[in-house]
Write an enzyme that holds these catalytic residues in place. Structure first.
Site, PDB file in Angstrom:
ATOM      1  N   TYR A  27       0.828  -1.234   0.167  1.00  0.00           N
ATOM      2  CA  TYR A  27       0.034  -0.137   0.093  1.00  0.00           C
ATOM      3  C   TYR A  27       0.931   1.324  -0.029  1.00  0.00           C
ATOM      4  CZ  TYR A  27      -3.414   3.292   1.878  1.00  0.00           C
ATOM      5  OH  TYR A  27      -4.198   4.628   1.974  1.00  0.00           O
ATOM      6  N   LYS A  79       1.004   4.162  -3.056  1.00  0.00           N
ATOM      7  CA  LYS A  79       0.502   5.485  -2.608  1.00  0.00           C
ATOM      8  C   LYS A  79       1.676   6.288  -2.899  1.00  0.00           C
ATOM      9  CE  LYS A  79      -3.736   5.108  -1.552  1.00  0.00           C
ATOM     10  NZ  LYS A  79      -4.681   5.680  -2.362  1.00  0.00           N
TER      11      LYS A  79
END
Length: 301
Positions: A171, A175
């Site tokens: 993640y 991002k």
């Protein structure tokens, strides 16, 4: 209904729940025609039994706004293209793209499966890229045809992408990639009348309910700092014509707080004007580190 987005056509991905739903409702309240995209999957990215996109679109129409639902997979080229086409076929234009869709498959690095890495990068990063690519192709064609748009893109990064987050290597990498993609897109698309910015929000959603469990109780002062609706006003402003001149920026937003994030920039420097030995390079690095600002801690460290 009218406001700063009156008659603008806005696409919001992942808008069936959480932040995306809040963005879609707020855009509609400000007069936008909204294309609500949501594949209807669970937290781990597997398909769900209902249609959250249709529920959000119904909610907007019940309040007197205009919206349609789109259930395509924006992490495929066909799905992303059909999303842009849905806006054009229904409303005849596209003004704003809000990339929000995503899910989690958290593991410590040594336990992180390759499939979990690929799945998270696919939806977050590839999903941002494909919708942006197809929307940008439309806006470039409009500009070349003598109809320069006042187009806006709002991407969704995270504090995990800016600082890292323990147990979220996939993640965090996705991002962080979204921030870099935002900067490149802002530079490349400016000539066509397209502004591209990113937010790093903190709010209580399905993805973060465990993180913000302590904030779940009703606030005593009446202000729910973790409500996703707190993030949406900034997103709507960035997606409006009122944000003229703002591009290539990252904003952290949580509750009533908005922060302009300042990324990598040169710090202390030493230049020998010749090749270092390994020992000299190490001494120089240690000297520079004594002059440098300490990094912010990784979330969860």
């Amino acid at each position: 209904m009218s406001g700063i987005c009156d008659r603008r056509v806005v696409v919001v991905t992942g808008a069936g729940r959480g932040l995306g739903r809040a963005h879609a409702l707020t855009f509609a309240a400000e007069g936008a025609c909204v294309v609500v995209n949501d594949l209807g999957v669970g937290l781990d990215g597997t398909p769900g039994p209902d249609s959250p996109a249709a529920r959000t679109a119904d909610e907007i129409r019940a309040a007197g706004g205009e919206a349609i639902a789109h259930g395509g997979d924006i992490a495929t080229s066909d799905g992303a293209a059909s999303l842009v086409r849905a806006a054009l076929d229904t409303y005849g234009r596209l003004d704003t793209l809000v990339n929000n869709a995503g899910f989690l498959r958290d593991r410590m690095l040594v336990n992180l499966a390759e499939d979990d890495w690929d799945a998270v990068l696919r939806v977050h990063l590839k999903g941002h890229f494909l919708t942006l690519k197809h929307a940008a192709a439309h806006w470039r064609a409009e500009a070349k045809a003598g109809r320069p748009p006042a187009a806006r893109v709002v991407n969704t990064s995270s504090g995990a992408g800016l600082l890292g987050s323990v147990g979220q290597g996939n993640y965090s990498a996705a991002k962080a990639g979204i921030v870099a993609l935002t900067l490149v897109a802002a530079a490349e698309l400016a000539r066509y009348g397209v502004q591209v910015n990113a937010i790093a929000p903190a709010a209580r959603t399905r993805m973060t309910e465990r993180t913000f469990a302590a904030a779940m109780a009703a606030p005593e002062d009446g202000f729910d700092a973790m409500a996703p609706e707190n993030v949406s006003p900034l997103v709507v402003w960035l997606g409006s014509a009122a944000s003229e001149g703002v591009t290539g920026r990252v904003f952290e937003t949580e509750g009533g707080r908005i922060t302009v994030m300042e990324g990598w920039r040169p710090g202390p420097t030493l230049d020998k004007a010749a090749r270092w030995t390994a020992a000299e390079a190490g001494e120089a690095a240690r000297e520079l580190l004594t002059q440098a600002t300490a990094p912010e801690p990784v979330y969860g460290a």
